[in-house]
Design an enzyme around this catalytic site. Structure first.
Site, PDB file in Angstrom:
ATOM      1  N   ARG A  70       0.786  -1.313  -0.017  1.00 25.53           N
ATOM      2  CA  ARG A  70       0.092  -0.158   0.001  1.00 25.53           C
ATOM      3  C   ARG A  70       0.904   1.055  -0.026  1.00 25.53           C
ATOM      4  O   ARG A  70       0.678   2.236  -0.623  1.00 25.53           O
ATOM      5  CB  ARG A  70      -0.957   0.142   1.214  1.00 25.53           C
ATOM      6  CG  ARG A  70      -1.842   1.198   1.529  1.00 25.53           C
ATOM      7  CD  ARG A  70      -2.709   1.240   2.407  1.00 25.53           C
ATOM      8  NE  ARG A  70      -3.625  -0.168   2.157  1.00 25.53           N
ATOM      9  CZ  ARG A  70      -3.893  -0.814   3.227  1.00 25.53           C
ATOM     10  NH1 ARG A  70      -3.554  -0.576   4.374  1.00 25.53           N
ATOM     11  NH2 ARG A  70      -4.938  -1.741   2.832  1.00 25.53           N
ATOM     12  N   TYR A  71       1.783   1.160   0.888  1.00 28.04           N
ATOM     13  CA  TYR A  71       2.596   2.519   1.036  1.00 28.04           C
ATOM     14  C   TYR A  71       4.025   2.213  -0.138  1.00 28.04           C
ATOM     15  O   TYR A  71       4.365   1.108  -0.255  1.00 28.04           O
ATOM     16  CB  TYR A  71       3.301   2.534   2.365  1.00 28.04           C
ATOM     17  CG  TYR A  71       2.061   2.915   3.405  1.00 28.04           C
ATOM     18  CD1 TYR A  71       1.478   3.912   3.509  1.00 28.04           C
ATOM     19  CD2 TYR A  71       1.866   1.700   4.250  1.00 28.04           C
ATOM     20  CE1 TYR A  71       0.545   4.146   4.558  1.00 28.04           C
ATOM     21  CE2 TYR A  71       0.644   1.829   5.188  1.00 28.04           C
ATOM     22  CZ  TYR A  71       0.069   3.002   5.198  1.00 28.04           C
ATOM     23  OH  TYR A  71      -0.773   3.177   6.247  1.00 28.04           O
ATOM     24  N   ARG A  97       7.179   0.300   1.566  1.00 25.81           N
ATOM     25  CA  ARG A  97       7.344  -1.085   2.563  1.00 25.81           C
ATOM     26  C   ARG A  97       5.967  -1.956   2.275  1.00 25.81           C
ATOM     27  O   ARG A  97       5.118  -1.320   1.600  1.00 25.81           O
ATOM     28  CB  ARG A  97       6.959  -0.374   3.906  1.00 25.81           C
ATOM     29  CG  ARG A  97       6.022   0.742   4.183  1.00 25.81           C
ATOM     30  CD  ARG A  97       6.280   1.431   5.429  1.00 25.81           C
ATOM     31  NE  ARG A  97       5.548   2.663   5.582  1.00 25.81           N
ATOM     32  CZ  ARG A  97       5.308   3.703   4.876  1.00 25.81           C
ATOM     33  NH1 ARG A  97       5.893   3.966   4.126  1.00 25.81           N
ATOM     34  NH2 ARG A  97       4.496   4.534   5.430  1.00 25.81           N
ATOM     35  N   CYS A 147      -2.459 -18.144  15.223  1.00 20.62           N
ATOM     36  CA  CYS A 147      -2.261 -17.304  16.271  1.00 20.62           C
ATOM     37  C   CYS A 147      -2.222 -18.358  17.298  1.00 20.62           C
ATOM     38  O   CYS A 147      -2.758 -19.257  17.493  1.00 20.62           O
ATOM     39  CB  CYS A 147      -3.213 -16.127  16.411  1.00 20.62           C
ATOM     40  SG  CYS A 147      -2.864 -14.922  15.371  1.00 20.62           S
ATOM     41  N   CYS A 173      -7.477 -13.249  19.080  1.00 21.86           N
ATOM     42  CA  CYS A 173      -8.233 -11.998  19.894  1.00 21.86           C
ATOM     43  C   CYS A 173      -9.511 -11.946  19.383  1.00 21.86           C
ATOM     44  O   CYS A 173      -9.921 -11.826  17.952  1.00 21.86           O
ATOM     45  CB  CYS A 173      -7.256 -10.914  19.589  1.00 21.86           C
ATOM     46  SG  CYS A 173      -5.391 -11.119  20.248  1.00 21.86           S
ATOM     47  N   CYS A 233      -9.855  -8.827  16.445  1.00 23.61           N
ATOM     48  CA  CYS A 233      -8.769  -9.052  15.528  1.00 23.61           C
ATOM     49  C   CYS A 233      -9.283  -8.464  14.219  1.00 23.61           C
ATOM     50  O   CYS A 233     -10.457  -8.891  13.822  1.00 23.61           O
ATOM     51  CB  CYS A 233      -8.432 -10.459  15.374  1.00 23.61           C
ATOM     52  SG  CYS A 233      -6.884 -10.710  14.098  1.00 23.61           S
ATOM     53  N   ARG A 253      -8.303  -9.245  11.398  1.00 19.59           N
ATOM     54  CA  ARG A 253      -8.353 -10.164  10.340  1.00 19.59           C
ATOM     55  C   ARG A 253      -9.177 -11.487  10.728  1.00 19.59           C
ATOM     56  O   ARG A 253      -8.886 -12.610  10.361  1.00 19.59           O
ATOM     57  CB  ARG A 253      -6.906 -10.568   9.820  1.00 19.59           C
ATOM     58  CG  ARG A 253      -6.174  -9.481   9.556  1.00 19.59           C
ATOM     59  CD  ARG A 253      -4.523 -10.051   8.871  1.00 19.59           C
ATOM     60  NE  ARG A 253      -3.927  -8.868   8.390  1.00 19.59           N
ATOM     61  CZ  ARG A 253      -2.769  -8.352   8.991  1.00 19.59           C
ATOM     62  NH1 ARG A 253      -2.288  -8.991  10.130  1.00 19.59           N
ATOM     63  NH2 ARG A 253      -2.179  -7.245   8.719  1.00 19.59           N
ATOM     64  N   ASP A 256     -10.857  -1.119  14.088  1.00 22.58           N
ATOM     65  CA  ASP A 256     -11.368  -1.245  12.576  1.00 22.58           C
ATOM     66  C   ASP A 256     -12.789  -1.491  12.278  1.00 22.58           C
ATOM     67  O   ASP A 256     -13.399  -1.858  13.403  1.00 22.58           O
ATOM     68  CB  ASP A 256     -10.288  -2.093  12.078  1.00 22.58           C
ATOM     69  CG  ASP A 256      -8.916  -1.620  11.599  1.00 22.58           C
ATOM     70  OD1 ASP A 256      -8.685  -0.393  11.725  1.00 22.58           O
ATOM     71  OD2 ASP A 256      -8.021  -2.459  11.843  1.00 22.58           O
ATOM     72  N   ASP A 293      -7.087   3.629  10.941  1.00 21.19           N
ATOM     73  CA  ASP A 293      -6.734   3.139   9.681  1.00 21.19           C
ATOM     74  C   ASP A 293      -7.810   3.385   8.679  1.00 21.19           C
ATOM     75  O   ASP A 293      -8.676   2.344   8.740  1.00 21.19           O
ATOM     76  CB  ASP A 293      -6.296   1.459   9.966  1.00 21.19           C
ATOM     77  CG  ASP A 293      -5.005   1.074   8.965  1.00 21.19           C
ATOM     78  OD1 ASP A 293      -4.662   1.698   7.963  1.00 21.19           O
ATOM     79  OD2 ASP A 293      -4.443   0.249   9.425  1.00 21.19           O
ATOM     80  N   LYS A 310      -2.861   4.570   7.516  1.00 24.73           N
ATOM     81  CA  LYS A 310      -3.201   5.212   8.724  1.00 24.73           C
ATOM     82  C   LYS A 310      -3.088   6.698   8.900  1.00 24.73           C
ATOM     83  O   LYS A 310      -2.298   7.263   8.222  1.00 24.73           O
ATOM     84  CB  LYS A 310      -1.928   4.759   9.827  1.00 24.73           C
ATOM     85  CG  LYS A 310      -1.927   3.190   9.766  1.00 24.73           C
ATOM     86  CD  LYS A 310      -0.636   2.804  10.343  1.00 24.73           C
ATOM     87  CE  LYS A 310      -0.663   1.347  10.209  1.00 24.73           C
ATOM     88  NZ  LYS A 310      -0.376   0.545   9.073  1.00 24.73           N
TER      89      LYS A 310
END
Length: 432
Positions: A111-112, A115, A124, A128, A131, A133, A292, A329, A336
């Site tokens: 996206r950037y 990076r 995981c 969580c 999350c 995702r 999010d 975000d 962000k």
């Protein structure tokens, strides 16, 4: 009682300190959870309904931190499924950050400009409940393969503008040390990659994973930066503190990304205490994330105003390096966006009016001869201009670029101008 659950009563065994044992004995069913915490039948049904949509996985270590007598325990709220996860929010999306849309190859988001994000696993140690995702984590039909990782590495090789690679998932630290090292080595061998970052929550939910073997491996690939994910002061246990100390003692820079969660940490006192614990343990508070718009986490979201309130309580009231950057975000892959209280009140060519954290209003005198910025003979700037075309607002600031406005895609202005040009063309033909 289940042997797994009995083990939660003792934290001093050899098994307890083995991260592989923690992984093997995760609580992944409602029946296992019910042996540890007393639930009535209605509550069990509710938890099961949420589990059927969003899987559950809790390490014995993190489960041992739950205050079983407090239904609003911040540890409990982050790991035990809640039927509110099934309530669809007005802004809910499966992929609010457009990671899939910005994915030129499977598992890589670019996206950037300089990076990329490389997902190395969808597993995981703990799932969580907040999350972003949730759509991917724990889904056996979306497993990350070696081929996916190799395609990502090849993409990075083919794009010399990429200098920073973030390894994420899932959680990269649930991979074996040897497997993780193979991935890091492949990325590190790319000449234009300067920095490798790793996002992990294991220091919080499974600190046993931060072994001497893992730390020795990471030290070989400096500079490696690690961002972890503490959300509440109660997550700072002796085990977590020891895990952070091992990483910091190895010269690995540490950052923390906290998510602002309703009912868990949406309080200036809690966030300030968390920030102080982080810096005490050599961890830089990096981001405070607005929750999010992912499906299943509407009940965790706070108004953005709550984040602003927290920032007002931090800026000027504690050390600058203890203040995270509060970000939203942006939905749709906008990236962000820092959000701050309004400290700039007004400005002219000669003066800028500001306020400080106490509400004091002051005037900053602008320079009488501001000059023209960098020297025209600066070799760094010349090289940058040759190699990089201005992006976004840089186009408007660049004196060599003739762009005078940036018009968003889908803006009515474009359609209006096109229509008027057509009308003008018809009118000119009629005049002839």
């Amino acid at each position: 009682m289940n042997a797994k659950i009995l083990s939660l009563q003792s934290r001093n065994t050899v098994d307890w300190m083995d991260w592989r044992w923690q992984m093997k004995h995760r609580l992944q069913s409602v029946e296992e959870l019910a042996e540890y915490i007393d639930f009535n039948n209605e509550k069990i049904r509710d938890i099961q309904m949420a589990c059927d949509v969003f899987p559950m996985s809790i390490t014995p270590y993190y489960a041992s931190l739950i205050n079983k007598d407090d239904p609003r325990c911040p540890i409990r709220m982050q790991c035990i499924p809640n039927p509110q996860e099934l309530i669809e929010g007005r802004g809910d999306m499966d992929d609010p950050l457009h990671e899939d849309a910005d994915s030129p190859v499977p598992g890589l988001t670019h996206r950037y400009p300089d990076r990329v994000l490389l997902l190395v696993t969808n597993e995981c140690s703990m799932y969580c409940r907040h999350c972003t995702r949730k759509r991917k984590v724990g889904d056996n039909n979306r497993c990350t393969t070696e081929k996916d990782i190799d395609l990502g590495v090849e993409y990075i090789k083919a794009h010399p503008e990429i200098r920073d690679v973030l390894l994420s998932g899932g959680d990269p630290f649930i991979l074996s040390t040897n497997h993780l090292e193979r991935i890091i080595r492949k990325v590190k061998e790319i000449p234009h990659v300067q920095v490798i970052r790793i996002g992990t929550r294991t220091p919080v939910v499974m600190p046993q994973r931060i072994t001497d073997e893992l730390v020795r491996m990471l030290k070989k690939y400096h500079p490696v930066w690690i961002n972890t994910h503490f959300n509440h002061p109660r997550e700072f246990t002796p085990e977590a503190v020891q895990a952070l100390a091992r990483l910091a003692d190895a010269g690995i820079p540490l950052g923390n990304q906290t998510v602002l969660l309703r009912g868990v940490n949406d309080c200036p006192v809690i966030i300030k205490k968390l920030s102080h614990l982080l810096v005490k343990n050599r961890v830089r508070p990096y981001y405070l994330y607005q929750c999010d718009l992912s499906r299943g986490i509407e009940h965790f979201r706070t108004p953005v105003a709550k984040g602003i309130e927290i920032m007002e309580a931090l800026i000027g009231h504690t050390s600058g390096f203890a203040v995270p950057t509060y970000v939203v975000d942006a939905p749709g892959g906008g990236g962000k966006i820092p959000v701050l209280p309004n400290y700039q009140l007004s400005m002219t060519n000669t003066k800028t009016v500001l306020r400080n954290y106490e509400g004091v209003i002051c005037v900053y005198e602008e320079p009488q001869n501001p000059g023209s910025g960098c020297s025209p003979t600066c070799s760094l700037c010349k090289e940058h201009i040759i190699r990089h075309e201005p992006v976004g607002l840089q186009k408007l600031f660049d004196p060599s670029n003739l762009t005078v406005s940036l018009v968003p895609e889908g803006n009515r202005r474009k359609a209006r101008y096109t229509a008027r040009k057509g009308e003008a063309h018809v009118y000119r033909n009629q005049k002839k």
